[in-house]
Each structure stands twice: as structure tokens, then as C-alpha cells.
Motif scaffolding. Structure first.
Motif, mmCIF file in Angstrom:
data_model
loop_
_atom_site.group_PDB
_atom_site.id
_atom_site.type_symbol
_atom_site.label_atom_id
_atom_site.label_comp_id
_atom_site.label_asym_id
_atom_site.label_seq_id
_atom_site.Cartn_x
_atom_site.Cartn_y
_atom_site.Cartn_z
ATOM 1 N N GLY A 1 0.839 -1.202 0.000
ATOM 2 C CA GLY A 1 0.000 0.000 0.000
ATOM 3 C C GLY A 1 0.865 1.240 0.000
ATOM 4 N N SER A 2 0.352 2.298 -0.616
ATOM 5 C CA SER A 2 1.097 3.569 -0.596
ATOM 6 C C SER A 2 0.075 4.696 -0.579
ATOM 7 N N THR A 3 0.546 5.936 -0.614
ATOM 8 C CA THR A 3 -0.397 7.045 -0.494
ATOM 9 C C THR A 3 -1.035 7.388 -1.839
ATOM 10 N N ARG A 4 -2.290 7.786 -1.776
ATOM 11 C CA ARG A 4 -2.998 8.173 -3.001
ATOM 12 C C ARG A 4 -2.773 9.638 -3.325
ATOM 13 N N ASP A 5 -2.295 10.408 -2.332
ATOM 14 C CA ASP A 5 -2.095 11.841 -2.578
ATOM 15 C C ASP A 5 -0.813 12.301 -1.880
ATOM 16 N N ASP A 6 -0.935 13.074 -0.801
ATOM 17 C CA ASP A 6 0.271 13.570 -0.129
ATOM 18 C C ASP A 6 0.983 12.451 0.627
ATOM 19 N N ALA A 7 2.305 12.547 0.684
ATOM 20 C CA ALA A 7 3.061 11.661 1.573
ATOM 21 C C ALA A 7 2.935 12.219 2.994
ATOM 22 N N VAL A 8 3.161 11.360 4.004
ATOM 23 C CA VAL A 8 2.962 11.841 5.375
ATOM 24 C C VAL A 8 3.942 12.974 5.728
ATOM 25 N N GLY A 9 5.194 12.873 5.280
ATOM 26 C CA GLY A 9 6.164 13.946 5.554
ATOM 27 C C GLY A 9 5.756 15.244 4.868
ATOM 28 N N GLU A 10 5.213 15.085 3.664
ATOM 29 C CA GLU A 10 4.721 16.248 2.906
ATOM 30 C C GLU A 10 3.584 16.911 3.688
ATOM 31 N N SER A 11 2.734 16.103 4.320
ATOM 32 C CA SER A 11 1.630 16.696 5.081
ATOM 33 C C SER A 11 2.156 17.415 6.326
ATOM 34 N N PHE A 12 3.206 16.877 6.961
ATOM 35 C CA PHE A 12 3.826 17.611 8.080
ATOM 36 C C PHE A 12 4.346 18.965 7.569
ATOM 37 N N ASP A 13 4.993 18.943 6.396
ATOM 38 C CA ASP A 13 5.574 20.184 5.860
ATOM 39 C C ASP A 13 4.477 21.198 5.499
ATOM 40 N N LYS A 14 3.385 20.709 4.877
ATOM 41 C CA LYS A 14 2.304 21.629 4.466
ATOM 42 C C LYS A 14 1.536 22.159 5.669
ATOM 43 N N VAL A 15 1.294 21.290 6.653
ATOM 44 C CA VAL A 15 0.564 21.743 7.849
ATOM 45 C C VAL A 15 1.417 22.748 8.632
ATOM 46 N N ALA A 16 2.725 22.516 8.680
ATOM 47 C CA ALA A 16 3.601 23.477 9.375
ATOM 48 C C ALA A 16 3.449 24.860 8.748
ATOM 49 N N ARG A 17 3.372 24.888 7.421
ATOM 50 C CA ARG A 17 3.225 26.182 6.745
ATOM 51 C C ARG A 17 1.891 26.827 7.115
ATOM 52 N N LEU A 18 0.834 26.012 7.210
ATOM 53 C CA LEU A 18 -0.484 26.541 7.592
ATOM 54 C C LEU A 18 -0.458 27.123 9.003
#
Ligand code: KG4
Ligand code: ZN
Length: 329
Positions: free
Chosen positions: A153-170
Motif C-alpha cells: 500500500g502507498s499514499t494516493r495523494d500527499d506523503a505523510v512527511g509532505e503533510s507535516f511540511d504543508k501543515v507546518a506552513r499553515l
């Protein structure tokens, strides 16, 4: 017993290391570009390649001098990653291998992350299940034998690290998001906001992180929770999915060992919860080997060398290189 030089330039770290027998780091050096990219809130590909070009030669010289041993092979990341950044490492590796008249060993970046656990005091034996979590990947992989993998299994959209990076920006927290969210979350309540668990109840081993990121955006706009509470609640939800999907994968495959690897494997909550909540032993690299580095590429290269999986000089980088075909469920 082989001495392998490993070169990693797939993203924003120039990593070079000399590794003996695939298990002992003789010398290693890392040039991080984090401060350069932090001002843009993420990795700028063109700047990344230029920086690799500027430092790779001196970094390699320094590492080889420090090691003081003859190198038997040169291993290099050929993908996935940023095309320009990969080209710098692969071109440099070809030059070195040609000049030294030693084999060139192409390594998949995810395979490198998996092999980082062979640089620890308690390496796993095959077969095992791997959870690889980074800025570009979130995947569960059945590692049946060395270099034989099944993607569960893998991600259908953002990777988990990418989500940490994007949420940090938010949340107006600095790049990279993983460490800054972890730190901010220490002062927050993980139960303050109940965020969605992407594909949490689907019974699938696929991941989805983009909905979680959007929910954090809406919660931030409502201004009902503090930044530490949002960081802690986000981190808890992101880790929750990783723990529950890994448990499901263990049930489905009967795996008896787990390997955790990749940049997000540095996350304290994830490390603690996997150890506390899973029924099988968890092998993970020390924090210094979670983020991209040359030693993990050398370790994977050493194993490839032993299995006769060397490359030829026509090998080219592939930004979308697959590790394996998805497993049929
Ligand atoms: O493996 P890596 O160095 O590069 C890729 O292959 O992508 O992983 C970098 C990722 C970034 O997204 C970063 O935010 C994340 O790893 N990361 C963390 C932590 N440290 C780094 N995520 C959560 N918690 C951490 N402590
Ligand atoms: Zn990585």
C-alpha cells in the motif's frame, strides 16, 4: 568484505559515506540545504541541484580521506527524486567508478532507507514488513528477500512527511515541518481537535493525507484551538493512521518483524507508539540515519553487489523509479 562509497543527492541533502561490509560506517558527511530552502517554505529543485554541484566533490574528498581505505564499489541513488539533483549524484558516481575502475551500483532511494537498519546493532533478518515514511513516500512493503519487494500500500495523494511540511506552513511553523510540528506539539493537547483519519476504516492498506491537511486549514481558520493544540492533534491523527494500517498489514501478512525507515521515522510519537502498540519487534535506524544520507545507499549498494546486481555506465536517473509492482491482494 567490501568497502562501498554511497552517494545520495535525490532531494535536499548531499550525503556521502564509506561503509564496510554493509554494516559499519567508516566515514560519512552530510551537507544539508535546509536553511537555504527554509526561506521558500519548501525545496526549490533548481537551487537543490546547484547546491549539490557546489559541494559534492569536496564532500566526497573529505569522506574518502577520512576513511583512508580503498573503495571497492560506488553506490548511488538513481531515483526516485528530483531529476536535476539525481543527475548530479549519478554523474559524479559514474566519474568516480570509472576513474577507480570499480563497479557502479544503482540504488533505489526507498531501498536505501530500508537498508539504514542494517547499520544498527540489531539488524533484522528477511523476511520483514517495512513502513517507509518520508517527504515523498508513505508505503508498506513486504520485504521477502533482499531486493525482492511487494508493495502492499502507498499514499494516493500527499506523503505523510509532505503533510507535516504543508501543515507546518499553515500553522506558520518553520520548514521542515516534521521537527517543528513535533516540538510545538509538546505543549499541545492531542485530543483538542478530532481530525479525520484518511481511509482509516476502509480496510485497505492505502493512505490518504490530503483531507487531514485541509481539515487543519479549516480548524486554523475557525481559530478555536491554539497552534500547539492543532499541531498535537494533527500529529496524533497522522501517526494514528500509520499505526493502524501497519497493524492491519501485520494481520494480513503474518509478518514477524517491522522495519521503520525514512525521514518521518525520526518522529518520537511514531517510534513510541509502534513499539508500544504492535505485537512484533520494531527495527528502526537512529535519528541520524532517518533523514537522507549516504550510508544507507552504501549499505543497500553493498547488498546489491553481493547479489550481483551492479549497474553499467549507461544507467540513467529516473525521478519516478518504481521499487516494485504493487502486490495483488
Ligand atoms: O527521507 P527524507 O529526509 O527525504 C525524503 O526522502 O523525502 O524525509 C524528509 C521528511 C520531511 O517531510 C520532514 O518534515 C520529515 O521527513 N521529518 C519528520 C521529522 N523529521 C523529519 N516528520 C515528522 N517528525 C519528525 N521528527
Ligand atoms: Zn528519503
Amino acid at each position: 568484505m567490501a568497502i562501498v562509497l554511497g552517494i545520495e543527492t535525490s532531494c535536499d541533502e548531499t550525503g556521502i559515506a564509506v561503509v564496510e561490509d554493509g554494516s559499519r560506517i567508516v566515514a560519512s558527511a552530510l551537507a544539508s540545504q535546509v536553511p537555504v530552502h527554509a526561506q521558500f517554505g519548501g525545496v526549490v529543485p533548481e537551487i537543490a541541484s546547484r547546491r549539490h554541484t557546489q559541494c559534492i566533490s569536496q564532500l566526497a574528498q573529505q569522506t574518502v580521506d577520512e576513511a583512508g581505505v580503498a573503495v571497492d564499489a560506488v553506490a548511488v541513488t538513481i531515483g526516485p527524486g528530483l531529476m536535476g539533483a539525481l543527475m548530479v549524484g549519478v554523474g559524479f558516481a559514474k566519474g568516480l567508478a570509472y576513474a577507480w575502475n570499480v563497479p557502479l551500483v544503482p540504488v533505489h532511494h526507498i531501498e536505501g532507507h530500508i537498508f539504514s537498519v542494517f547499520l544498527t546493532d540489531s539488524p533484522p533478518t528477511f523476511p520483514f514488513l517495512a513502513l517507509v515514511v518520508s517527504g515523498g513516500h508513505t508505503c508498506l512493503i513486504a520485504c521477502d528477500k533482499p531486493h525482492q519487494y511487494r508493495l502492499l500500500g502507498s499514499t494516493r495523494d500527499d506523503a505523510v512527511g509532505e503533510s507535516f511540511d504543508k501543515v507546518a506552513r499553515l500553522l506558520d511553523l518553520p520548514y521542515p515541518g516534521g521537527p517543528s510540528i513535533q516540538k510545538t506539539a509538546e505543549a499541545g493537547n492531542p485530543n483538542a481537535v478530532r481530525f479525520p483519519r484518511g481511509l482509516g476504516k476502509s480496510g485497505e492498506l492505502e493512505f490518504s493525507y490530503s483531507g487531514l491537511k485541509t481539515s487543519v486549514l479549516y480548524a486554523r481558520q475557525r481559530e478555536t484551538a491554539s497552534i500547539p493544540d492543532l499541531a498535537a492533534s494533527f500529529q496524533w491523527a497522522a501517526v494514528d493512521v500509520l499505526v493502524s494500517k501497519t497493524r492491519l498489514a501485520i494481520e494480513r501478512t503474518g509478518a514477524t518483524r517491522l522495519v521503520l525507515a525514512g525521514g518521518v521515522a525520526a518522529n518520537r510519537l511514531l517510534r513510541e507508539r509502534l513499539v508500544a502498540e504492535l505485537p512484533i519487534p520494531v527495527h528502526m535506524p537512529p535519528l541520524s540515519l532517518c533523514i537522507d544520507n549516504g550510508a544507507m545507499i552504501a549499505a543497500a549498494g553493498d547488498s546489491r553487489l553481493r547479489h550481483g546486481l551492479c549497474g553499467h555506465f549507461r544507467v540513467t536517473p529516473n525521478p519516478n523509479l518504481p521499487l516494485c509492482v504493487p502486490a495483488q491482494s
